[in-house]
Design a protein around this motif. Structure first.
Motif, PDB file in Angstrom:
ATOM      1  N   SER A 175       0.431  10.261   1.776  1.00  0.00           N
ATOM      2  CA  SER A 175       1.481   9.972   0.592  1.00  0.00           C
ATOM      3  C   SER A 175       2.330   8.712  -0.337  1.00  0.00           C
ATOM      4  O   SER A 175       2.456   8.797  -0.931  1.00  0.00           O
ATOM      5  N   ASN A 176       3.044   8.477   0.814  1.00  0.00           N
ATOM      6  CA  ASN A 176       4.440   7.735   0.543  1.00  0.00           C
ATOM      7  C   ASN A 176       3.816   6.578   2.188  1.00  0.00           C
ATOM      8  O   ASN A 176       4.983   7.376   2.871  1.00  0.00           O
ATOM      9  N   TYR A 177       3.372   5.932   1.740  1.00  0.00           N
ATOM     10  CA  TYR A 177       3.385   4.474   3.253  1.00  0.00           C
ATOM     11  C   TYR A 177       4.153   3.055   2.711  1.00  0.00           C
ATOM     12  O   TYR A 177       3.996   2.811   3.970  1.00  0.00           O
ATOM     13  N   GLN A 178       4.532   3.063   1.769  1.00  0.00           N
ATOM     14  CA  GLN A 178       5.338   1.963   1.379  1.00  0.00           C
ATOM     15  C   GLN A 178       6.182   2.177   2.318  1.00  0.00           C
ATOM     16  O   GLN A 178       6.380   0.524   3.230  1.00  0.00           O
ATOM     17  N   GLY A 179       6.971   2.767   2.666  1.00  0.00           N
ATOM     18  CA  GLY A 179       8.235   2.520   3.716  1.00  0.00           C
ATOM     19  C   GLY A 179       7.813   2.521   5.209  1.00  0.00           C
ATOM     20  O   GLY A 179       8.517   2.164   5.957  1.00  0.00           O
TER      21      GLY A 179
ATOM     22  N   VAL B 214       1.117  -0.965   0.481  1.00  0.00           N
ATOM     23  CA  VAL B 214       0.224   0.148   0.138  1.00  0.00           C
ATOM     24  C   VAL B 214       0.907   1.281   0.112  1.00  0.00           C
ATOM     25  O   VAL B 214       1.595   1.188   1.202  1.00  0.00           O
ATOM     26  N   GLY B 215       0.673   1.730  -0.790  1.00  0.00           N
ATOM     27  CA  GLY B 215       1.877   3.007  -1.423  1.00  0.00           C
ATOM     28  C   GLY B 215       1.281   4.350  -0.735  1.00  0.00           C
ATOM     29  O   GLY B 215       1.940   5.612  -0.221  1.00  0.00           O
ATOM     30  N   SER B 216      -0.255   4.629  -0.333  1.00  0.00           N
ATOM     31  CA  SER B 216      -0.669   5.840   0.222  1.00  0.00           C
ATOM     32  C   SER B 216      -2.115   5.359   0.765  1.00  0.00           C
ATOM     33  O   SER B 216      -2.496   4.064   0.045  1.00  0.00           O
ATOM     34  N   PHE B 217      -2.616   6.207   1.281  1.00  0.00           N
ATOM     35  CA  PHE B 217      -4.250   6.113   1.788  1.00  0.00           C
ATOM     36  C   PHE B 217      -4.887   7.570   1.938  1.00  0.00           C
ATOM     37  O   PHE B 217      -4.218   8.154   2.547  1.00  0.00           O
ATOM     38  N   ARG B 218      -5.969   7.476   1.813  1.00  0.00           N
ATOM     39  CA  ARG B 218      -6.307   7.966   2.732  1.00  0.00           C
ATOM     40  C   ARG B 218      -8.286   8.031   3.264  1.00  0.00           C
ATOM     41  O   ARG B 218      -8.895   6.783   2.862  1.00  0.00           O
ATOM     42  N   ALA B 219      -8.506   8.053   4.300  1.00  0.00           N
ATOM     43  CA  ALA B 219      -9.117   7.914   5.158  1.00  0.00           C
ATOM     44  C   ALA B 219     -10.677   8.620   5.267  1.00  0.00           C
ATOM     45  O   ALA B 219     -10.368   9.934   6.192  1.00  0.00           O
ATOM     46  N   ASN B 220     -11.374   8.432   4.483  1.00  0.00           N
ATOM     47  CA  ASN B 220     -12.741   9.070   5.326  1.00  0.00           C
ATOM     48  C   ASN B 220     -13.634   8.915   6.044  1.00  0.00           C
ATOM     49  O   ASN B 220     -14.868   8.699   6.429  1.00  0.00           O
TER      50      ASN B 220
ATOM     51  N   GLY C  81       4.451  -1.512   4.142  1.00  0.00           N
ATOM     52  CA  GLY C  81       4.671  -2.325   3.243  1.00  0.00           C
ATOM     53  C   GLY C  81       4.939  -3.764   3.766  1.00  0.00           C
ATOM     54  O   GLY C  81       5.027  -4.325   4.323  1.00  0.00           O
ATOM     55  N   LYS C  82       3.688  -3.301   5.119  1.00  0.00           N
ATOM     56  CA  LYS C  82       3.063  -5.082   5.762  1.00  0.00           C
ATOM     57  C   LYS C  82       2.357  -5.270   5.713  1.00  0.00           C
ATOM     58  O   LYS C  82       1.207  -6.506   6.258  1.00  0.00           O
ATOM     59  N   ILE C  83       0.936  -3.932   5.478  1.00  0.00           N
ATOM     60  CA  ILE C  83      -0.506  -4.099   5.506  1.00  0.00           C
ATOM     61  C   ILE C  83      -0.827  -5.516   4.620  1.00  0.00           C
ATOM     62  O   ILE C  83      -0.772  -5.741   4.281  1.00  0.00           O
TER      63      ILE C  83
END
Length: 114
Positions: free
Chosen positions: A97-101, A67-73, A105-107
């Protein structure tokens, strides 16, 4: 003449503030439906998108540990099962906007709560 200088400074200040207030990373990510969490395969909201709307869900294979990026609503939880349950709560307004590192990278799954 002095009124003209003051007006010029006010216009320049407004332009400067508009530049400083340009979109943040959260605004730069693509839109995500209300009451959902959007996960993108790559950073900055690019690549395939997975839209989660509730309940426990094992992520599709291409999103597991990618998962490289996310947005939670909405609220939810990101879960990793590699070495037992490792969970990260997610709140409305959270984004990366940069969540992979990081945990992206675990989800392995998304759920309502940890």
């Amino acid at each position: 003449m002095r009124a003209r200088t003051v007006r010029t400074l006010l216009v320049a200040g407004t332009v400067l503030l508009g530049t400083l207030g340009s979109p943040s990373a959260a605004q730069a990510l693509p839109a995500c439906p209300s009451n959902a969490i959007c996960l993108w395969r790559y950073q900055d909201g690019t690549g395939d998108v997975y839209v989660w709307r509730g309940g426990y869900v094992d992520l599709p294979a291409k999103f597991v540990d990618h998962v490289g990026s996310f947005r939670a609503n909405r609220t939810g939880a990101f879960i990793d099962w590699a070495t037992g349950k490792d969970c990260r709560p997610v709140r409305v307004g959270d984004y990366a906007s940069n969540y992979q590192g990081r945990f992206g990278g675990k989800i392995d799954a998304v759920g309502n709560t940890c």
